[in-house]
Design a protein around this motif. Sequence first.
Motif, PDB file in Angstrom:
ATOM      1  N   ILE A   7       0.824  -1.203   0.000  1.00 25.26           N
ATOM      2  CA  ILE A   7       0.000   0.000   0.000  1.00 25.26           C
ATOM      3  C   ILE A   7       0.867   1.264   0.000  1.00 25.26           C
ATOM      4  CG2 ILE A   7      -0.166   0.129   2.529  1.00 25.26           C
ATOM      5  CD1 ILE A   7      -3.105   0.961   2.180  1.00 25.26           C
ATOM      6  N   LYS A   8       0.422   2.295  -0.683  1.00 27.16           N
ATOM      7  CA  LYS A   8       1.158   3.563  -0.765  1.00 27.16           C
ATOM      8  C   LYS A   8       0.704   4.505   0.350  1.00 27.16           C
ATOM      9  CE  LYS A   8       3.060   2.378  -4.743  1.00 27.16           C
ATOM     10  NZ  LYS A   8       2.470   1.031  -4.896  1.00 27.16           N
ATOM     11  N   MET A   9       1.505   5.526   0.618  1.00 25.28           N
ATOM     12  CA  MET A   9       1.175   6.477   1.671  1.00 25.28           C
ATOM     13  C   MET A   9      -0.170   7.157   1.426  1.00 25.28           C
ATOM     14  SD  MET A   9       1.921   7.941   4.518  1.00 25.28           S
ATOM     15  CE  MET A   9       3.657   7.584   4.822  1.00 25.28           C
ATOM     16  N   SER A  10      -0.431   7.537   0.193  1.00 23.81           N
ATOM     17  CA  SER A  10      -1.700   8.198  -0.131  1.00 23.81           C
ATOM     18  C   SER A  10      -2.890   7.297   0.164  1.00 23.81           C
ATOM     19  CB  SER A  10      -1.707   8.637  -1.603  1.00 23.81           C
ATOM     20  OG  SER A  10      -1.529   7.511  -2.454  1.00 23.81           O
ATOM     21  N   GLU A  11      -2.694   5.978   0.002  1.00 27.10           N
ATOM     22  CA  GLU A  11      -3.756   5.016   0.284  1.00 27.10           C
ATOM     23  C   GLU A  11      -3.905   4.758   1.785  1.00 27.10           C
ATOM     24  OE1 GLU A  11      -3.468   2.256  -3.732  1.00 27.10           O
ATOM     25  OE2 GLU A  11      -1.935   2.016  -2.180  1.00 27.10           O
ATOM     26  N   VAL A  12      -2.787   4.780   2.492  1.00 24.03           N
ATOM     27  CA  VAL A  12      -2.838   4.628   3.947  1.00 24.03           C
ATOM     28  C   VAL A  12      -3.673   5.748   4.555  1.00 24.03           C
ATOM     29  CG1 VAL A  12      -1.473   4.759   6.082  1.00 24.03           C
ATOM     30  CG2 VAL A  12      -0.622   3.412   4.142  1.00 24.03           C
ATOM     31  N   LYS A  13      -3.485   6.974   4.070  1.00 24.12           N
ATOM     32  CA  LYS A  13      -4.158   8.134   4.650  1.00 24.12           C
ATOM     33  C   LYS A  13      -5.681   8.083   4.521  1.00 24.12           C
ATOM     34  CE  LYS A  13      -2.602  12.262   4.303  1.00 24.12           C
ATOM     35  NZ  LYS A  13      -2.205  13.552   3.725  1.00 24.12           N
ATOM     36  N   VAL A  14      -6.162   7.395   3.510  1.00 22.01           N
ATOM     37  CA  VAL A  14      -7.620   7.357   3.297  1.00 22.01           C
ATOM     38  C   VAL A  14      -8.227   6.007   3.673  1.00 22.01           C
ATOM     39  CG1 VAL A  14      -7.517   9.105   1.479  1.00 22.01           C
ATOM     40  CG2 VAL A  14      -7.345   6.673   0.858  1.00 22.01           C
ATOM     41  N   HIS A  15      -7.430   5.129   4.286  1.00 20.99           N
ATOM     42  CA  HIS A  15      -7.956   3.826   4.684  1.00 20.99           C
ATOM     43  C   HIS A  15      -9.084   4.017   5.709  1.00 20.99           C
ATOM     44  CE1 HIS A  15      -8.167  -0.177   6.546  1.00 20.99           C
ATOM     45  NE2 HIS A  15      -7.674  -0.634   5.391  1.00 20.99           N
ATOM     46  N   PRO A  16     -10.146   3.225   5.621  1.00 19.08           N
ATOM     47  CA  PRO A  16     -11.286   3.375   6.538  1.00 19.08           C
ATOM     48  C   PRO A  16     -10.920   3.337   8.022  1.00 19.08           C
ATOM     49  CG  PRO A  16     -11.869   1.918   4.726  1.00 19.08           C
ATOM     50  CD  PRO A  16     -10.409   2.205   4.588  1.00 19.08           C
TER      51      PRO A  16
END
Length: 431
Positions: free
Chosen positions: A356-365
Amino acid sequence: MENALKDTEKKLSKVKLGNRSDSGILLPSNEGSENRDDVNALKASKESDSGHSSPHSTNPFNGSQGSSAKSIDGKAEFLQNLEKESEKLNQYHLKEDLGQGSYGMVRLAYNEDDKNHYAMKILSKKKLLRQAGFLRRPPPRKGGKKMSTPLDKVYQEIALLKKLDHPNIIKLVEVLDDPGQDKLYMVFELMRKGEVMDVPTTETFTEDKARNYFRDATLGLEYLHFQKIIHRDIKPSNLLIDDQGHVKIADLGVSQEFIGHDLEVTTSAGTPAFHAPEAVSGSDEKYQGKPLDIWALGITLYCFMYGNCPFQSEHILELHSKIQEDPLVFPDSPKVSSSCKDLITKMLIKDPLKRIKMSEVKVHPWVTCNGSSPLTSEKDNCHLVTVTEEDVKTCVKQIPRLDTLILVKAMLKRKSFRNPAFNNSSELTKT
Protein backbone atom coordinates in the motif's frame (compact mmCIF):
# COMPACT_ATOMS: atom_id res chain seq x y z
CA MET A 1 45.40 45.90 29.17
CA GLU A 2 42.87 45.47 31.98
CA ASN A 3 40.00 46.53 29.67
CA ALA A 4 41.15 44.04 27.04
CA LEU A 5 41.22 41.27 29.64
CA LYS A 6 37.69 42.16 30.78
CA ASP A 7 36.39 42.12 27.20
CA THR A 8 37.95 38.74 26.54
CA GLU A 9 36.66 37.34 29.83
CA LYS A 10 33.15 38.54 28.97
CA LYS A 11 33.23 36.74 25.63
CA LEU A 12 34.63 33.55 27.11
CA SER A 13 32.01 33.49 29.86
CA LYS A 14 29.42 32.73 27.19
CA VAL A 15 31.32 29.75 25.80
CA LYS A 16 31.63 26.64 27.93
CA LEU A 17 32.48 23.21 26.61
CA GLY A 18 32.36 19.96 28.50
CA ASN A 19 33.97 16.56 28.20
CA ARG A 20 33.95 13.98 30.96
CA SER A 21 34.46 10.30 30.56
CA ASP A 22 32.41 9.51 33.68
CA SER A 23 29.31 11.35 32.48
CA GLY A 24 28.96 9.83 29.03
CA ILE A 25 30.60 12.62 27.01
CA LEU A 26 33.72 10.92 25.82
CA LEU A 27 36.75 12.31 24.13
CA PRO A 28 38.03 10.15 21.26
CA SER A 29 41.10 8.16 22.18
CA ASN A 30 43.54 10.44 20.38
CA GLU A 31 42.04 13.58 21.96
CA GLY A 32 41.30 12.20 25.42
CA SER A 33 44.94 11.24 25.88
CA GLU A 34 45.78 14.90 26.40
CA ASN A 35 43.54 15.21 29.44
CA ARG A 36 44.69 11.85 30.76
CA ASP A 37 48.26 13.07 30.44
CA ASP A 38 47.30 16.12 32.46
CA VAL A 39 46.05 13.95 35.32
CA ASN A 40 48.99 11.58 35.06
CA ALA A 41 51.36 14.52 35.01
CA LEU A 42 49.90 15.89 38.23
CA LYS A 43 50.35 12.50 39.86
CA ALA A 44 53.86 12.32 38.48
CA SER A 45 54.68 15.71 39.91
CA LYS A 46 53.52 14.58 43.35
CA GLU A 47 55.63 11.45 42.98
CA SER A 48 58.54 13.66 42.05
CA ASP A 49 58.21 15.64 45.27
CA SER A 50 58.10 12.47 47.32
CA GLY A 51 61.22 11.07 45.70
CA HIS A 52 59.51 8.58 43.38
CA SER A 53 60.41 8.44 39.73
CA SER A 54 57.82 9.29 37.07
CA PRO A 55 57.37 7.72 33.63
CA HIS A 56 55.91 11.00 32.32
CA SER A 57 58.99 13.19 32.49
CA THR A 58 58.42 14.56 28.99
CA ASN A 59 54.94 15.87 29.82
CA PRO A 60 54.82 19.69 29.94
CA PHE A 61 53.13 19.50 33.35
CA ASN A 62 56.27 17.81 34.74
CA GLY A 63 58.88 20.22 36.02
CA SER A 64 62.13 19.71 37.83
CA GLN A 65 62.49 17.16 40.61
CA GLY A 66 62.19 20.02 43.11
CA SER A 67 58.66 21.12 42.23
CA SER A 68 57.19 23.39 44.86
CA ALA A 69 53.90 22.89 46.68
CA LYS A 70 52.75 26.15 45.11
CA SER A 71 53.18 24.82 41.56
CA ILE A 72 51.32 21.64 42.46
CA ASP A 73 48.50 23.76 43.82
CA GLY A 74 48.43 25.63 40.51
CA LYS A 75 48.13 22.36 38.59
CA ALA A 76 45.43 21.11 40.93
CA GLU A 77 43.49 24.34 40.50
CA PHE A 78 43.77 24.07 36.72
CA LEU A 79 42.43 20.51 36.76
CA GLN A 80 39.66 21.46 39.20
CA ASN A 81 38.61 24.21 36.81
CA LEU A 82 38.70 21.71 33.98
CA GLU A 83 36.41 19.39 35.94
CA LYS A 84 34.04 22.23 36.85
CA GLU A 85 33.69 23.47 33.29
CA SER A 86 33.32 19.93 31.94
CA GLU A 87 29.66 19.84 32.93
CA LYS A 88 28.82 22.72 30.59
CA LEU A 89 28.68 23.14 26.85
CA ASN A 90 28.22 26.76 25.84
CA GLN A 91 25.02 27.85 27.60
CA TYR A 92 23.97 24.25 28.28
CA HIS A 93 24.34 22.56 31.67
CA LEU A 94 24.73 18.84 31.00
CA LYS A 95 22.76 16.61 33.33
CA GLU A 96 21.81 12.95 33.50
CA ASP A 97 21.85 10.45 30.65
CA LEU A 98 18.54 10.00 28.84
CA GLY A 99 19.55 6.97 26.84
CA GLN A 100 21.75 5.51 24.17
CA GLY A 101 20.54 5.91 20.59
CA SER A 102 21.72 4.10 17.49
CA TYR A 103 24.20 6.88 16.78
CA GLY A 104 25.24 8.17 20.17
CA MET A 105 24.58 9.10 23.79
CA VAL A 106 21.64 11.35 24.68
CA ARG A 107 21.84 13.64 27.74
CA LEU A 108 19.49 16.06 29.41
CA ALA A 109 20.71 19.63 28.93
CA TYR A 110 19.52 22.81 30.64
CA ASN A 111 19.81 26.05 28.67
CA GLU A 112 20.68 28.81 31.13
CA ASP A 113 19.71 31.47 28.57
CA ASP A 114 16.08 30.50 27.94
CA LYS A 115 15.64 28.38 31.13
CA ASN A 116 14.42 25.35 29.16
CA HIS A 117 15.53 21.72 29.06
CA TYR A 118 16.61 19.96 25.86
CA ALA A 119 17.83 16.55 24.73
CA MET A 120 21.46 16.67 23.59
CA LYS A 121 22.65 13.88 21.33
CA ILE A 122 26.42 13.37 21.30
CA LEU A 123 27.68 11.79 18.09
CA SER A 124 30.99 10.80 16.58
CA LYS A 125 31.77 12.69 13.37
CA LYS A 126 33.98 9.81 12.24
CA LYS A 127 31.11 7.37 12.71
CA LEU A 128 28.73 9.63 10.82
CA LEU A 129 31.11 9.79 7.90
CA ARG A 130 31.59 6.01 7.96
CA GLN A 131 27.86 5.34 7.91
CA ALA A 132 26.77 5.42 4.30
CA GLY A 133 23.18 5.74 5.50
CA PHE A 134 23.54 9.11 7.22
CA LEU A 135 21.48 11.37 5.00
CA ARG A 136 23.71 10.88 2.00
CA ARG A 137 23.21 13.80 -0.33
CA PRO A 138 23.39 13.30 -4.10
CA PRO A 139 26.39 14.73 -5.97
CA PRO A 140 26.14 18.45 -6.76
CA ARG A 141 24.12 19.23 -9.85
CA LYS A 142 25.77 20.65 -12.94
CA GLY A 143 27.24 23.99 -12.17
CA GLY A 144 26.82 23.38 -8.44
CA LYS A 145 29.59 24.08 -6.01
CA LYS A 146 31.48 20.99 -4.85
CA MET A 147 31.77 20.23 -1.16
CA SER A 148 35.26 20.80 0.19
CA THR A 149 35.22 17.94 2.73
CA PRO A 150 33.06 14.91 3.48
CA LEU A 151 31.98 16.57 6.72
CA ASP A 152 30.50 19.44 4.71
CA LYS A 153 27.99 16.96 3.32
CA VAL A 154 26.96 16.11 6.87
CA TYR A 155 26.62 19.83 7.58
CA GLN A 156 24.41 20.26 4.52
CA GLU A 157 22.09 17.57 5.82
CA ILE A 158 22.14 19.14 9.28
CA ALA A 159 21.04 22.40 7.67
CA LEU A 160 18.11 20.53 6.14
CA LEU A 161 17.18 18.89 9.46
CA LYS A 162 17.27 22.28 11.22
CA LYS A 163 14.79 23.69 8.71
CA LEU A 164 12.30 20.85 9.04
CA ASP A 165 9.20 22.31 10.67
CA HIS A 166 6.28 19.99 11.35
CA PRO A 167 4.22 19.23 14.47
CA ASN A 168 5.02 15.53 14.13
CA ILE A 169 8.79 15.83 13.63
CA ILE A 170 11.24 16.41 16.49
CA LYS A 171 12.77 19.89 16.18
CA LEU A 172 16.54 20.20 15.90
CA VAL A 173 17.38 23.40 17.79
CA GLU A 174 21.11 23.78 17.15
CA VAL A 175 24.32 21.87 16.54
CA LEU A 176 27.66 22.50 18.27
CA ASP A 177 31.01 21.33 16.94
CA ASP A 178 34.55 21.53 18.25
CA PRO A 179 36.73 21.16 15.12
CA GLY A 180 39.55 19.73 17.24
CA GLN A 181 37.45 16.85 18.56
CA ASP A 182 35.48 13.97 17.12
CA LYS A 183 32.20 14.85 18.84
CA LEU A 184 29.20 16.61 17.35
CA TYR A 185 26.52 17.87 19.75
CA MET A 186 22.95 18.02 18.42
CA VAL A 187 20.37 19.80 20.58
CA PHE A 188 16.75 18.65 20.16
CA GLU A 189 13.52 19.70 21.80
CA LEU A 190 12.84 17.53 24.85
CA MET A 191 9.93 15.08 24.83
CA ARG A 192 9.32 14.57 28.55
CA LYS A 193 6.79 11.76 28.13
CA GLY A 194 9.28 9.61 26.24
CA GLU A 195 8.70 6.78 23.80
CA VAL A 196 5.22 5.83 22.70
CA MET A 197 5.81 2.17 23.56
CA ASP A 198 8.57 -0.09 24.83
CA VAL A 199 8.47 -3.32 22.80
CA PRO A 200 7.84 -6.09 23.81
CA THR A 201 5.01 -5.26 26.19
CA THR A 202 1.76 -6.69 27.48
CA GLU A 203 0.29 -3.21 27.80
CA THR A 204 -1.14 -2.76 24.32
CA PHE A 205 -3.21 0.20 23.09
CA THR A 206 -6.90 0.54 22.48
CA GLU A 207 -7.69 1.04 18.81
CA ASP A 208 -8.63 4.67 19.42
CA LYS A 209 -5.30 5.40 21.10
CA ALA A 210 -3.37 3.45 18.48
CA ARG A 211 -5.23 5.31 15.72
CA ASN A 212 -4.35 8.72 17.15
CA TYR A 213 -0.65 7.84 17.41
CA PHE A 214 -0.66 6.21 13.98
CA ARG A 215 -2.30 9.25 12.35
CA ASP A 216 0.40 11.52 13.85
CA ALA A 217 3.20 9.23 12.64
CA THR A 218 1.62 9.02 9.18
CA LEU A 219 1.49 12.80 8.79
CA GLY A 220 5.08 13.14 9.99
CA LEU A 221 6.30 10.44 7.62
CA GLU A 222 4.41 11.98 4.70
CA TYR A 223 6.16 15.27 5.46
CA LEU A 224 9.58 13.59 5.41
CA HIS A 225 8.80 11.85 2.11
CA PHE A 226 7.66 15.20 0.71
CA GLN A 227 11.12 16.59 1.60
CA LYS A 228 12.57 13.58 -0.25
CA ILE A 229 13.79 12.00 2.98
CA ILE A 230 13.44 8.31 3.81
CA HIS A 231 13.55 7.69 7.57
CA ARG A 232 14.59 4.00 7.46
CA ASP A 233 14.13 3.40 11.19
CA ILE A 234 10.46 3.90 12.00
CA LYS A 235 9.59 2.00 15.19
CA PRO A 236 7.79 2.70 18.49
CA SER A 237 10.96 3.80 20.30
CA ASN A 238 11.51 6.49 17.65
CA LEU A 239 8.03 7.89 18.17
CA LEU A 240 8.04 10.28 21.13
CA ILE A 241 5.08 11.86 22.91
CA ASP A 242 4.89 15.62 23.46
CA ASP A 243 3.14 17.46 26.29
CA GLN A 244 -0.13 17.53 24.33
CA GLY A 245 -0.09 13.77 23.81
CA HIS A 246 0.85 13.89 20.13
CA VAL A 247 3.54 11.76 18.52
CA LYS A 248 6.70 13.17 16.96
CA ILE A 249 9.13 11.20 14.80
CA ALA A 250 12.68 11.19 16.19
CA ASP A 251 16.13 9.81 15.40
CA LEU A 252 16.79 10.68 11.77
CA GLY A 253 20.30 9.23 12.13
CA VAL A 254 19.96 6.65 9.36
CA SER A 255 17.71 8.70 7.11
CA GLN A 256 18.53 9.31 3.48
CA GLU A 257 17.61 12.05 1.07
CA PHE A 258 16.74 11.18 -2.50
CA ILE A 259 16.19 12.83 -5.85
CA GLY A 260 13.38 12.06 -8.26
CA HIS A 261 10.32 10.05 -7.23
CA ASP A 262 11.99 7.72 -4.71
CA LEU A 263 15.31 6.58 -3.30
CA GLU A 264 17.02 3.50 -4.68
CA VAL A 265 18.60 1.59 -1.81
CA THR A 266 21.16 -1.20 -1.83
CA THR A 267 22.02 -1.49 1.89
CA SER A 268 19.87 -2.12 4.94
CA ALA A 269 19.78 0.22 7.93
CA GLY A 270 17.72 0.60 11.05
CA THR A 271 16.35 -2.10 13.38
CA PRO A 272 16.33 -5.73 12.08
CA ALA A 273 12.84 -6.69 13.31
CA PHE A 274 11.41 -3.72 11.37
CA HIS A 275 13.28 -4.44 8.12
CA ALA A 276 11.23 -5.05 5.00
CA PRO A 277 11.69 -8.31 3.00
CA GLU A 278 13.45 -6.54 0.14
CA ALA A 279 16.01 -5.12 2.60
CA VAL A 280 17.04 -8.55 3.94
CA SER A 281 16.97 -10.61 0.74
CA GLY A 282 20.75 -10.58 0.39
CA SER A 283 20.40 -9.45 -3.21
CA ASP A 284 22.50 -6.69 -4.70
CA GLU A 285 19.48 -5.39 -6.57
CA LYS A 286 18.27 -1.91 -5.73
CA TYR A 287 14.89 -1.36 -4.11
CA GLN A 288 12.74 1.68 -3.40
CA GLY A 289 12.94 3.59 -0.13
CA LYS A 290 9.36 4.71 0.53
CA PRO A 291 7.98 1.14 0.81
CA LEU A 292 10.61 0.49 3.52
CA ASP A 293 9.05 3.16 5.72
CA ILE A 294 5.53 1.91 4.95
CA TRP A 295 6.53 -1.60 6.04
CA ALA A 296 8.17 -0.33 9.26
CA LEU A 297 5.09 1.78 10.03
CA GLY A 298 2.98 -1.34 9.53
CA ILE A 299 5.16 -3.31 11.97
CA THR A 300 4.80 -0.38 14.40
CA LEU A 301 0.99 -0.52 14.16
CA TYR A 302 1.14 -4.28 14.75
CA CYS A 303 3.18 -3.55 17.91
CA PHE A 304 0.58 -1.01 19.04
CA MET A 305 -2.12 -3.68 18.85
CA TYR A 306 -0.24 -6.81 19.96
CA GLY A 307 2.79 -5.54 21.92
CA ASN A 308 5.39 -7.29 19.79
CA CYS A 309 6.70 -7.68 16.25
CA PRO A 310 5.06 -10.24 13.96
CA PHE A 311 8.38 -11.80 12.93
CA GLN A 312 10.78 -12.73 15.73
CA SER A 313 13.99 -14.67 16.24
CA GLU A 314 17.13 -14.41 18.33
CA HIS A 315 19.18 -15.28 15.25
CA ILE A 316 19.48 -12.65 12.54
CA LEU A 317 19.51 -15.07 9.58
CA GLU A 318 16.44 -16.88 10.88
CA LEU A 319 14.73 -13.52 11.42
CA HIS A 320 15.50 -12.51 7.83
CA SER A 321 14.08 -15.80 6.61
CA LYS A 322 10.87 -15.32 8.58
CA ILE A 323 10.44 -11.76 7.32
CA GLN A 324 10.79 -12.95 3.72
CA GLU A 325 8.83 -16.21 3.87
CA ASP A 326 6.53 -16.52 6.89
CA PRO A 327 2.89 -15.46 6.50
CA LEU A 328 1.51 -12.66 8.64
CA VAL A 329 -0.37 -14.14 11.62
CA PHE A 330 -2.68 -12.27 13.99
CA PRO A 331 -2.98 -13.63 17.55
CA ASP A 332 -6.44 -14.40 18.91
CA SER A 333 -5.88 -11.99 21.79
CA PRO A 334 -6.18 -9.08 22.17
CA LYS A 335 -9.19 -8.59 19.92
CA VAL A 336 -8.49 -6.30 16.97
CA SER A 337 -10.99 -5.10 14.40
CA SER A 338 -10.97 -6.55 10.91
CA SER A 339 -10.47 -3.03 9.51
CA CYS A 340 -7.24 -2.56 11.48
CA LYS A 341 -6.02 -6.01 10.46
CA ASP A 342 -6.77 -5.16 6.84
CA LEU A 343 -4.58 -2.06 7.00
CA ILE A 344 -1.72 -3.93 8.68
CA THR A 345 -1.97 -6.71 6.08
CA LYS A 346 -1.74 -4.23 3.20
CA MET A 347 1.24 -2.46 4.79
CA LEU A 348 3.05 -5.78 5.29
CA ILE A 349 2.68 -7.16 1.76
CA LYS A 350 6.06 -8.72 1.02
CA ASP A 351 6.21 -7.47 -2.57
CA PRO A 352 7.07 -3.76 -2.30
CA LEU A 353 5.42 -3.03 -5.64
CA LYS A 354 2.09 -4.32 -4.33
CA ARG A 355 2.44 -2.77 -0.86
CA ILE A 356 0.00 0.00 0.00
CA LYS A 357 1.16 3.56 -0.77
CA MET A 358 1.18 6.48 1.67
CA SER A 359 -1.70 8.20 -0.13
CA GLU A 360 -3.76 5.02 0.28
CA VAL A 361 -2.84 4.63 3.95
CA LYS A 362 -4.16 8.13 4.65
CA VAL A 363 -7.62 7.36 3.30
CA HIS A 364 -7.96 3.83 4.68
CA PRO A 365 -11.29 3.38 6.54
CA TRP A 366 -9.56 2.45 9.81
CA VAL A 367 -7.40 5.59 9.71
CA THR A 368 -10.31 7.92 8.88
CA CYS A 369 -12.95 6.22 11.02
CA ASN A 370 -14.82 5.27 7.85
CA GLY A 371 -14.41 8.74 6.40
CA SER A 372 -15.75 10.67 9.40
CA SER A 373 -12.30 11.97 10.41
CA PRO A 374 -10.15 12.49 7.29
CA LEU A 375 -6.47 13.32 7.59
CA THR A 376 -5.05 16.64 6.45
CA SER A 377 -4.31 16.74 2.72
CA GLU A 378 -0.72 16.60 1.49
CA LYS A 379 -1.05 20.20 0.30
CA ASP A 380 -1.94 21.42 3.79
CA ASN A 381 0.37 19.02 5.62
CA CYS A 382 3.56 19.61 3.65
CA HIS A 383 5.65 22.55 2.52
CA LEU A 384 8.93 22.13 0.67
CA VAL A 385 12.08 23.05 2.59
CA THR A 386 14.98 24.56 0.67
CA VAL A 387 18.54 24.86 1.93
CA THR A 388 20.80 27.74 0.91
CA GLU A 389 24.57 28.03 1.11
CA GLU A 390 24.12 30.45 3.99
CA ASP A 391 22.02 27.84 5.83
CA VAL A 392 24.87 25.36 5.48
CA LYS A 393 27.44 27.90 6.69
CA THR A 394 25.47 28.78 9.80
CA CYS A 395 23.90 25.42 10.69
CA VAL A 396 26.73 24.40 13.03
CA LYS A 397 28.12 26.60 15.79
CA GLN A 398 31.88 26.27 16.22
CA ILE A 399 33.14 26.07 19.80
CA PRO A 400 36.73 26.28 21.15
CA ARG A 401 38.73 23.46 22.66
CA LEU A 402 38.02 22.89 26.34
CA ASP A 403 41.63 22.83 27.51
CA THR A 404 42.37 26.12 25.73
CA LEU A 405 39.25 27.73 27.17
CA ILE A 406 40.07 26.75 30.76
CA LEU A 407 43.69 27.85 30.36
CA VAL A 408 42.73 31.30 29.09
CA LYS A 409 40.09 31.75 31.78
CA ALA A 410 42.65 30.78 34.43
CA MET A 411 45.04 33.38 33.01
CA LEU A 412 42.33 36.03 33.05
CA LYS A 413 41.49 35.22 36.64
CA ARG A 414 45.12 35.68 37.64
CA LYS A 415 45.50 38.69 35.33
CA SER A 416 48.59 36.98 34.02
CA PHE A 417 49.58 35.30 30.78
CA ARG A 418 51.60 32.69 32.68
CA ASN A 419 50.31 29.16 32.14
CA PRO A 420 49.19 28.04 35.63
CA ALA A 421 49.76 24.40 34.70
CA PHE A 422 53.42 24.80 33.81
CA ASN A 423 56.17 24.59 36.35
CA ASN A 424 58.83 27.29 36.60
CA SER A 425 57.31 29.30 33.75
CA SER A 426 58.19 32.95 33.71
CA GLU A 427 55.46 35.58 33.53
CA LEU A 428 55.43 37.28 30.18
CA THR A 429 52.99 40.02 31.04
CA LYS A 430 51.29 41.25 34.17
CA THR A 431 48.83 44.05 34.78
